[in-house]
Scaffold this motif. Structure first.
Motif, PDB file in Angstrom:
ATOM      1  N   ARG A  25      -5.503  -4.931  14.437  1.00  0.00           N
ATOM      2  CA  ARG A  25      -5.497  -3.967  13.334  1.00  0.00           C
ATOM      3  C   ARG A  25      -4.240  -4.127  12.489  1.00  0.00           C
ATOM      4  O   ARG A  25      -4.277  -4.050  11.277  1.00  0.00           O
ATOM      5  N   LEU A  26      -3.114  -4.388  13.167  1.00  0.00           N
ATOM      6  CA  LEU A  26      -1.856  -4.610  12.440  1.00  0.00           C
ATOM      7  C   LEU A  26      -2.010  -5.782  11.491  1.00  0.00           C
ATOM      8  O   LEU A  26      -1.662  -5.710  10.318  1.00  0.00           O
ATOM      9  N   ARG A  27      -2.573  -6.865  12.031  1.00  0.00           N
ATOM     10  CA  ARG A  27      -2.736  -8.057  11.203  1.00  0.00           C
ATOM     11  C   ARG A  27      -3.702  -7.801  10.062  1.00  0.00           C
ATOM     12  O   ARG A  27      -3.591  -8.389   9.001  1.00  0.00           O
ATOM     13  N   GLY A  28      -4.646  -6.889  10.280  1.00  0.00           N
ATOM     14  CA  GLY A  28      -5.593  -6.553   9.230  1.00  0.00           C
ATOM     15  C   GLY A  28      -4.991  -5.672   8.152  1.00  0.00           C
ATOM     16  O   GLY A  28      -5.673  -5.280   7.226  1.00  0.00           O
ATOM     17  N   GLY A  29      -3.703  -5.330   8.282  1.00  0.00           N
ATOM     18  CA  GLY A  29      -3.053  -4.555   7.231  1.00  0.00           C
ATOM     19  C   GLY A  29      -2.933  -3.071   7.542  1.00  0.00           C
ATOM     20  O   GLY A  29      -2.416  -2.314   6.737  1.00  0.00           O
TER      21      GLY A  29
END
Ligand SMILES: Nc1ncnc2c1ncn2[C@@H]1O[C@H](COP(=O)(O)OP(=O)(O)OP(=O)(O)O)[C@@H](O)[C@H]1O
Ligand SMILES: [Mg+2]
Lengths: 410, 249
Positions: A25-29
């Motif tokens: 989720r972090l990588r997804g922004g």
């Protein structure tokens, strides 16, 4: 991984799976308040290595008190920022509410509680006024509240007179920002917080089990509540140490802290668990979709502005309590810091994304920059420059993460 | 032949002097996919807007499950079980799948949002459509592909116990694989007994998924044919007006 159900709910799997999903989720922004929390840690290390006074219990208490009025106005602004609106008049709305309080309580001698309630009513009225123009007539909130920002300064001058400064005499109100609770009360507060968080998490868990849904590993619940307990205990413990420099003991949690916490908890509860809260996010995310789903968009906007302006008066009270006076020039500057706090904390300016807790962390960052730079003797100019830079950086992160999460740029 | 769910007789609609629907007859059957085709400006969207109540017809009658009904507001349409999946989908990207599927019809438990029940029902609805492309029902819609979003929008109508689902160009913006997924989903909707109307300009899609094909030409229904008994060329001829109706007014 095989589940009994083909579509997951995000609650399945081990702690490791959960952690991996979080990273994804972090990588997804969806970074939330993570950048602000990192900033808090970095700033904390930086300032404590530059000033020996920074990490003292006295300064810690100071920092919380400094941040509290900012936090409350940032909470207020979150309700309208979530709708992709803005309230530039929130600061002077707080000042106007306190001006009303001064006239009723100070000049007319009315009971202070009644006067305070009417001051909050003044806030609600201003919010309804803004909400009417924004949601029924369609005037951009930027313009309505800019107009009010100017007009309410005139209103304060009318009520309090040119250069009007009045001492805040009510001892209960003065003590909010200047006195501390008895030491036992701090621990009781912590116990209530930990118990409340534990029972809410357990209730959610029971409900999921009852409906037949998977639940996260129990250890994660304990970890979450445990983190609150440990961080809370460290802070309450430090604030229970005598931080007075003279003969008088200064100890205990500042009275303002439970007040801010209460607003945070109640507000978060409303946003996360009520229909109204859900509709705020929906309207902020896609007003047209909300309208087609049968949500009364104009009404949601109206209520959000009323909440914002009412909370702004609470922030005005905290500011007045801190300086010990009600002034005709109050609240001009704090609103922009409030917007900065919310955005730095991870509340999106584009609407639909953000939480009150993010604004609280953002307010701590802004207050810490102010406090720390002051301690190491930087001139005020540097504070302004650096705070402004941090805000632009945060807004950039917001815009980039929005792009990352696949929203078309318009 | 399935049972007729909706029957439009002689419906008309004008915008000022322009007659857009000139006495259209249209029939939708339960458990069947009816494709509504026609050239740009033929009146497809206008016909659908009348069915969904957003833009009532000027004249003609609508019968639903054998009863004559009035369709003058979106509320009337949705209370009958008519759901429209718009081309722009109307999803909130900042909310997750469950929250979107229940938007405006949230379930509550002791006056608070009942996330657990909604999550369970959303999961069941997606499963009933054999959706496998969605990883988690708690994913934010912003993280979904176009086809997945279409899936969520369609599944939302199932959750609302729709009897008639109308899809306006559901595959227009999708790639090959995603188009395939959505068409499969449309098929399963019908297999679950729902009447489906699909508007499409893509005849390959139409022939893949539809049971019946209705052709509008300049505001008139020129054909209502069985997809298995017609050919692509015949449908194209109806659409372009080079073939005229026999018996269909
Ligand atoms: N609100 C309106 N006012 C005036 N004319 C309209 C209105 N809505 C539609 N029309 C006209 O009615 C005709 C049919 O439009 P409609 O949108 O139903 O066509 P369509 O078959 O959906 O076309 P497309 O394939 O391009 O979507 C067009 O000529 C259009 O200009
Ligand atoms: Mg159209």
């Amino acid at each position: 991984m095989t589940y009994t159900t083909p579509i997951a709910t995000g609650h399945e799997g081990s702690v490791r799976d959960q952690f991996r999903a979080y990273l994804q989720r972090l990588r997804g922004g969806e970074m939330g308040a993570l950048p602000a929390m990192l900033a808090l840690v970095v700033l904390g290390i930086l300032f404590s290595s530059l000033s020996p006074y920074f990490l003292t219990t006295g300064n810690l208490a100071n920092l919380f008190v400094q941040a509290s009025a900012l936090m409350v106005i940032a909470f207020a602004l979150v309700f309208v920022l979530l709708l992709a609106e803005i309230d530039l008049s929130a600061g002077v709305t707080g000042g106007s509410g306190m001006a009303v309080f001064q006239v009723l309580n100070g000049n007319l001698g009315w009971n202070w509680i009644v006067s305070l309630i009417l001051a909050l009513g003044m806030g609600a009225f201003i919010g309804a006024f803004i909400g009417f123009f924004v949601s029924r007539i369609g005037v951009p909130s930027f313009v309505v509240t800019l107009g009010l920002f100017i007009a309410l300064q005139g209103f304060m001058l009318l009520l309090l007179g040119d250069g009007g400064i009045f001492r805040l005499v009510q001892p209960e109100l003065k003590s909010i920002m200047n006195n501390n609770m008895p030491i036992w009360a701090g621990w009781v507060m912590l116990a209530i917080a930990v118990f409340g968080s534990l029972s809410l998490s357990l209730a959610d868990r029971r409900r999921r089990t009852k409906v037949g849904l998977p639940t996260r590993p129990f250890i994660m619940l304990l970890l979450k509540v445990g983190t609150i307990a440990v961080i809370g205990a460290v802070i309450v413990g430090l604030l229970s140490v005598n931080r007075g420099q003279g003969l008088l003991a200064v100890e205990g949690v500042p009275i303002v802290i439970p007040i801010v916490l209460l607003i945070l908890v109640v507000g978060t509860f409303v946003l996360d668990r009520t229909l109204f809260g859900r509709y705020i996010y929906a309207v902020g995310g896609n007003p047209e979709a909300a309208r087609r789903a049968g949500i009364k968009v104009a009404q949601i906007r109206l209520y959000a502005f009323i909440i914002c302006s009412s909370l702004a008066v609470v922030s005005g009270l905290l500011q007045a309590s801190r300086i010990g006076s009600i002034e005709s020039t109050a609240g001009r500057e704090i609103v922009l810091s409030g917007v900065a706090a919310a955005v730095v904390g991870g509340v999106s300016l584009f609407g639909g994304r953000g939480r009150l807790a993010y604004a609280a962390i953002g307010a701590l960052v802004i207050a810490m920059i102010d406090n720390g730079l002051g301690l190491i003797g930087f001139p005020a100019a540097a504070t302004f420059l650096i705070t402004g830079g941090v805000l632009v950086a945060a807004a950039t992160v917001d815009a980039l993460s929005r792009r990352r999460s696949g929203v078309a740029l318009t | 032949m399935g049972t007729t769910l909706v029957e439009l007789s002689n419906v008309t609609k004008s915008f000022g002097p322009v007659d857009v629907l000139k006495g259209v007859n249209f029939k939708v059957e339960e458990g069947k996919v009816t494709a509504l085709v026609g050239d740009n400006g033929a009146g497809k969207s206008t016909l659908i807007k009348g069915l969904s109540g957003v833009q009532p017809y000027d004249g003609g009658t609508v019968s639903f499950a054998g009863q004559e009904v009035s369709l003058r507001t979106p509320r009337q349409a949705s209370s009958l079980g008519i759901e429209v999946v718009y081309q722009d989908l109307a999803l909130c990207e900042n909310l997750d799948i469950v929250q979107n599927m229940f938007l405006g019809r949230e379930e509550k438990h002791l006056t608070l949002l009942d996330e657990a029940s909604m999550e369970f029902a959303a999961q069941k609805a997606l499963q009933s459509l054999s959706v496998r492309t969605v990883k988690s029902v708690r994913q934010k819609v912003s993280s979904l592909s176009g086809g997945q979003r279409q899936t969520v929008a369609i599944a939302r109508s199932v959750l609302r116990n729709a009897k008639l689902v109308i899809l306006d160009e559901p595959t227009a913006a999708l790639g090959v694989a995603q188009t395939e997924q959505v068409l499969n989903l449309v098929r399963r909707l019908a297999d679950n007994g729902i009447a489906v109307v699909i508007i499409s300009h893509n005849l390959a899609d139409v022939f893949e998924v539809a049971d019946r094909i209705s052709v509008l030409y300049l505001g008139q229904m020129v054909a209502h044919v069985d997809a298995k008994k017609t050919t692509r060329d015949e449908v194209v001829a109806y659409i372009t007006g080079s073939k005229t109706p026999e018996g269909v007014a």
